[in-house]
Design a protein around this motif. Structure first.
Motif, short mmCIF file in Angstrom:
data_model
loop_
_atom_site.label_atom_id
_atom_site.label_comp_id
_atom_site.label_asym_id
_atom_site.label_seq_id
_atom_site.Cartn_x
_atom_site.Cartn_y
_atom_site.Cartn_z
N ALA A 50 19.37 -27.84 -5.15
CA ALA A 50 20.53 -28.63 -4.73
C ALA A 50 21.73 -28.33 -5.62
O ALA A 50 21.58 -28.12 -6.83
CB ALA A 50 20.20 -30.12 -4.79
N ALA A 51 22.89 -28.33 -5.02
CA ALA A 51 24.11 -28.03 -5.78
C ALA A 51 24.69 -29.29 -6.42
O ALA A 51 25.37 -29.22 -7.45
CB ALA A 51 25.13 -27.37 -4.87
N ASN A 52 24.44 -30.43 -5.80
CA ASN A 52 25.01 -31.70 -6.28
C ASN A 52 24.09 -32.31 -7.32
O ASN A 52 22.97 -32.73 -7.01
CB ASN A 52 25.19 -32.65 -5.10
N HIS A 53 24.54 -32.41 -8.56
CA HIS A 53 23.70 -32.93 -9.64
C HIS A 53 23.48 -34.45 -9.54
O HIS A 53 22.66 -35.01 -10.27
CB HIS A 53 24.32 -32.58 -11.00
N SER A 54 24.20 -35.10 -8.65
CA SER A 54 23.99 -36.54 -8.43
C SER A 54 23.11 -36.77 -7.20
O SER A 54 23.08 -37.88 -6.66
CB SER A 54 25.32 -37.26 -8.26
N ALA A 55 22.38 -35.75 -6.76
CA ALA A 55 21.59 -35.85 -5.53
C ALA A 55 20.52 -36.93 -5.62
O ALA A 55 20.23 -37.61 -4.63
CB ALA A 55 20.94 -34.50 -5.21
N ILE A 56 19.91 -37.10 -6.80
CA ILE A 56 18.86 -38.12 -6.94
C ILE A 56 19.46 -39.52 -6.77
O ILE A 56 18.87 -40.38 -6.09
CB ILE A 56 18.15 -37.98 -8.29
N ALA A 57 20.62 -39.74 -7.35
CA ALA A 57 21.29 -41.03 -7.19
C ALA A 57 21.67 -41.25 -5.73
O ALA A 57 21.54 -42.36 -5.19
CB ALA A 57 22.52 -41.10 -8.09
N TYR A 58 22.11 -40.19 -5.07
CA TYR A 58 22.53 -40.32 -3.67
C TYR A 58 21.35 -40.64 -2.75
O TYR A 58 21.45 -41.53 -1.90
CB TYR A 58 23.19 -39.01 -3.21
N HIS A 59 20.24 -39.94 -2.92
CA HIS A 59 19.12 -40.09 -2.00
C HIS A 59 18.17 -41.24 -2.37
O HIS A 59 17.53 -41.82 -1.50
CB HIS A 59 18.31 -38.80 -1.93
N PHE A 60 18.08 -41.56 -3.68
CA PHE A 60 17.07 -42.53 -4.12
C PHE A 60 17.65 -43.69 -4.93
O PHE A 60 16.90 -44.60 -5.30
CB PHE A 60 16.00 -41.82 -4.96
N GLY A 61 18.93 -43.63 -5.23
CA GLY A 61 19.53 -44.70 -6.02
C GLY A 61 19.32 -44.54 -7.51
O GLY A 61 19.78 -45.36 -8.30
N GLY A 62 18.58 -43.52 -7.91
CA GLY A 62 18.31 -43.29 -9.33
C GLY A 62 16.88 -42.86 -9.56
O GLY A 62 16.10 -42.64 -8.61
N GLU B 16 14.25 -44.45 -10.93
CA GLU B 16 13.18 -45.38 -10.53
C GLU B 16 12.95 -45.31 -9.03
O GLU B 16 11.81 -45.37 -8.56
CB GLU B 16 13.53 -46.81 -10.93
N GLY B 17 14.02 -45.16 -8.27
CA GLY B 17 13.87 -45.02 -6.82
C GLY B 17 13.14 -43.75 -6.45
O GLY B 17 12.36 -43.72 -5.49
N LEU B 18 13.40 -42.68 -7.21
CA LEU B 18 12.68 -41.42 -6.98
C LEU B 18 11.19 -41.60 -7.26
O LEU B 18 10.34 -41.17 -6.46
CB LEU B 18 13.25 -40.33 -7.88
N LEU B 19 10.86 -42.24 -8.38
CA LEU B 19 9.44 -42.48 -8.71
C LEU B 19 8.78 -43.34 -7.63
O LEU B 19 7.65 -43.09 -7.22
CB LEU B 19 9.33 -43.18 -10.06
N ARG B 20 9.52 -44.35 -7.19
CA ARG B 20 8.97 -45.24 -6.15
C ARG B 20 8.68 -44.44 -4.88
O ARG B 20 7.62 -44.61 -4.26
CB ARG B 20 9.96 -46.36 -5.87
N ALA B 21 9.60 -43.57 -4.50
CA ALA B 21 9.41 -42.78 -3.30
C ALA B 21 8.22 -41.83 -3.44
O ALA B 21 7.47 -41.61 -2.49
CB ALA B 21 10.68 -41.99 -2.98
N LEU B 22 8.02 -41.30 -4.64
CA LEU B 22 6.88 -40.41 -4.88
C LEU B 22 5.56 -41.17 -4.78
O LEU B 22 4.58 -40.67 -4.23
CB LEU B 22 7.00 -39.75 -6.25
N VAL B 23 5.52 -42.38 -5.34
CA VAL B 23 4.30 -43.18 -5.27
C VAL B 23 4.03 -43.59 -3.83
O VAL B 23 2.87 -43.59 -3.37
CB VAL B 23 4.41 -44.42 -6.18
N GLU B 24 5.09 -43.92 -3.10
CA GLU B 24 4.93 -44.36 -1.71
C GLU B 24 4.51 -43.21 -0.79
O GLU B 24 3.91 -43.44 0.25
CB GLU B 24 6.25 -44.92 -1.19
#
Length: 218
Positions: A39-51, A53-61
């Motif tokens: 990804a080119a946008n370094h804020s992609a995790i914040a955009y897609h998951f809110g941060g 913790e949201g990324l970890l939550r999505a991985l667990v889910e």
């Protein structure tokens, strides 16, 4: 979400799961995940998951609903008086089937193994999966195991959770390296036999069970 957005989100999940599995959760930065995902946008995790913790939550889910549906299917196929082996099968077979279905190389089991080493990740797993899952399953199992107190079953379930995740992580790593000729089907049968044997083993000290917080990874 658009198809392109869904693909970008999946790419981030794939990248995070692999990097967390290989390096540990705390050792991987958000920037590294984004770069590994291409990804080119370094804020992609914040955009897609809110941060993070949201990324970890999505991985667990990830895959949780799929496994839950499969467990319900297997449970509905049980007879009126299922034995301990059949009950354990309803719990573990969906995990083995999932791991067997993933593209190779895969990182799911190794990622799961890393969760227990990070308190924040454990808390996310508990919130997503829910502590209620384990007690319900244990009460279900308890009805088929005469003389096994629920406290003992809880302790054994904790040990089994660690054992199953550890064995699956090791198997997955070997398969990624093409160093193991075994199959997930063989691993699953071995783990189900071992789990059923441990859960139904004789109890010599009902008050001596280990008491650890449950980590609902299975």
């Amino acid at each position: 979400m658009t198809i392109q957005s869904d693909r970008a989100r999946d790419a981030l999940l794939d990248a995070a799961e692999e990097l967390f599995a290989r390096n540990g959760i705390d050792a991987v930065s958000n920037r590294r995940i984004v770069e590994h995902a291409g990804a080119a946008n370094h804020s992609a995790i914040a955009y897609h998951f809110g941060g993070r913790e949201g990324l970890l939550r999505a991985l667990v889910e990830r895959h949780h609903d799929e496994m839950a549906r499969r467990r319900r299917e297997l449970t509905e196929q049980l007879g009126e008086t299922p034995n301990i082996h059949e009950l354990v099968t309803t719990r573990l077979r969906p995990l083995i089937e999932l791991l067997d279905s993933l593209p190779k190389p895969s990182w799911r089991a190794q990622f799961m193994s890393q969760i227990s080493a990070v308190p924040s990740a454990v808390e996310v797993a508990k919130e997503v999966i829910g502590d209620a899952d384990l007690p319900d399953d244990l009460r279900f199992i308890n009805g088929a195991v005469d003389g096994i107190p629920e406290g003992v079953l809880r302790g054994r379930a904790y040990l089994l959770g660690s054992m199953v995740v550890g064995v699956c992580a090791d198997q997955e790593a070997k398969m990624n390296e093409d160093a193991n000729k075994g199959s997930w089907e063989q691993v699953g049968r071995f783990l189900i036999d071992a789990a059923a044997g441990m859960l139904g083993a004789p109890v010599t000290d009902p008050d001596g069970a280990v008491r650890y917080p449950s980590v609902p990874l299975l």
